[in-house]
Design an enzyme around this catalytic site. Structure first.
Site, PDB file in Angstrom:
ATOM      1  N   LYS A   1       0.830  -1.210   0.000  1.00 46.30           N
ATOM      2  CA  LYS A   1       0.000   0.000   0.000  1.00 46.30           C
ATOM      3  C   LYS A   1       0.868   1.264   0.000  1.00 46.30           C
ATOM      4  CE  LYS A   1      -4.231  -1.384  -0.388  1.00 46.30           C
ATOM      5  NZ  LYS A   1      -4.264  -2.766  -0.063  1.00 46.30           N
TER       6      LYS A   1
ATOM      7  N   LYS B   1      -5.511 -15.702 -12.421  1.00 40.67           N
ATOM      8  CA  LYS B   1      -6.861 -15.911 -11.906  1.00 40.67           C
ATOM      9  C   LYS B   1      -7.739 -14.718 -12.264  1.00 40.67           C
ATOM     10  CE  LYS B   1      -5.668 -16.045  -7.624  1.00 40.67           C
ATOM     11  NZ  LYS B   1      -5.825 -16.119  -6.173  1.00 40.67           N
TER      12      LYS B   1
ATOM     13  N   LYS C   1     -10.433  -8.621  -9.832  1.00 37.68           N
ATOM     14  CA  LYS C   1     -11.078  -7.351 -10.092  1.00 37.68           C
ATOM     15  C   LYS C   1     -10.128  -6.323 -10.685  1.00 37.68           C
ATOM     16  CE  LYS C   1     -13.406  -4.318  -7.376  1.00 37.68           C
ATOM     17  NZ  LYS C   1     -13.801  -3.552  -8.510  1.00 37.68           N
TER      18      LYS C   1
END
Ligand code: TRP
Length: 323
Positions: free
Chosen positions: A107, A189, A192
């Site tokens: 982050k 995979k 989003k």
């Protein structure tokens, strides 16, 4: 107990990776499933979309089979006891340890202008979510292992310092089968954040599903008997996930007679049959103000009842009891 980030649209990977696990768990366990709206604030500056995201996540989970009568399905911010336990656990969390957490370091790289303290203590809030119900089984993906280990550390530190209150929580997966839901672009995979055209959402309409599947990547197999390339194996896998048979296509592949167009057509129709009822149900739920309110109230009530007991035990153990 598990938490679901309100990031909006759920996709097929969420469905087979997480949701289906929750739905199975609700039959045999006392479950708490929570929409992690407070966690969302660690990365979200613009909160205008929060309400829509939360309602969509609630609706899509219920439409996929989560039963708010059977489980406690609630919003994190509706259970203020979470924040209270979070504060108590912060005294057991070392800054050095938090700074080393890989998700925190990610982050920092992604949003260097907003390295807030909430981001640093994200794992402490997550531990509070779990320990609040003294939960032991936490259905989460591999990416959450580290956070689970931290939750166990805080539980153990609390118990050693103040007295036994918390059991150790562990990541839980129903059966051994961690299903992989492959992306339509032949790589990785469904997720989003990556290629949206390669991801199937529970909110996709029939046309979107047909379009995405028709554009899915396929490679030819090379010499007869050569292994099936990943892109094609992925489509076989998706076919099986939605109840289709692949033996005939696999044989055709080996003979070099497979027609991808035909296979994709079948896959698209099966996918539509799978997704459409969920999408329609979720849409109806999303537009039912009164029902959503009832679900949230019911969930918060159950979660708060459990939280109250835990907090009393925790405060008693700490010595925050003066009369
Ligand atoms: N951090 C989790 C995620 O990113 C979401 C989450 C928040 C969670 N609180 C939790 C997961 C408690 C399990 C238990 O997906």
């Amino acid at each position: 107990m598990s938490g679901i980030r309100p990031t909006g649209f759920l996709h097929l990977g969420n469905y087979f990776g997480a949701l289906r696990n929750y739905v199975r768990m609700q039959e045999s366990y006392n479950c708490y499933f929570m929409v992690a709206d407070l966690h969302a604030l660690t990365t979200l500056k613009d909160t205008k979309e929060l309400k829509g995201h939360v309602r969509r996540v609630l609706a899509e989970n219920i439409a996929s089979g989560l039963d708010p009568e059977k489980v406690a399905f609630y919003c994190q911010s509706h259970v203020p006891e979470t924040a209270e336990l979070y504060l108590l656990l912060n005294m057991l969390a070392y800054v050095g340890e938090l700074e080393k957490t890989p998700t925190f370091k990610d982050k920092v790289r992604l949003q260097p202008m907003n390295v807030n303290a909430g981001l640093l203590t994200y794992p402490v809030l997550q531990a509070a979510d779990i320990l609040l119900h003294r939960a032991t089984l936490v259905p989460v993906g591999k990416d959450q292992e580290q956070h689970l280990e931290m939750a166990r550390n805080y539980a153990n530190r609390f118990n050693q310092r103040y007295g036994e209150v918390f059991p150790e929580p562990y990541a839980f997966n129903f059966g051994e089968d961690l299903v992989k839901v492959p992306s339509l672009d032949g790589a990785g995979k469904m997720s989003k954040s990556e290629n949206q055209l390669a991801t199937l959402y529970l909110a996709d309409d029939d046309d979107a599903i047909r379009k995405k599947i028709s554009k899915a990547k396929t490679e030819s197999g090379g010499a007869p008997g050569a292994p099936v390339p990943d892109s094609v194996a992925n489509l076989f896998q998706l076919m099986r996930l939605v109840g289709g048979e692949t033996a005939a296509y696999e044989a055709q592949f080996n003979e070099g007679t497979i027609r991808y167009g035909d296979m994709k057509k079948e896959l698209a129709e099966r996918m539509i049959a799978f997704i459409t009822p969920i999408r329609e149900k979720a849409e109806a739920i999303r537009n039912d103000e009164a029902y959503l309110r009832k679900v949230m109230d019911m969930g918060a009530e159950k979660a708060r009842a459990s939280a109250k007991v835990t907090l009393e035990l925790a405060k008693e153990a700490i010595g925050l009891n003066y009369y």
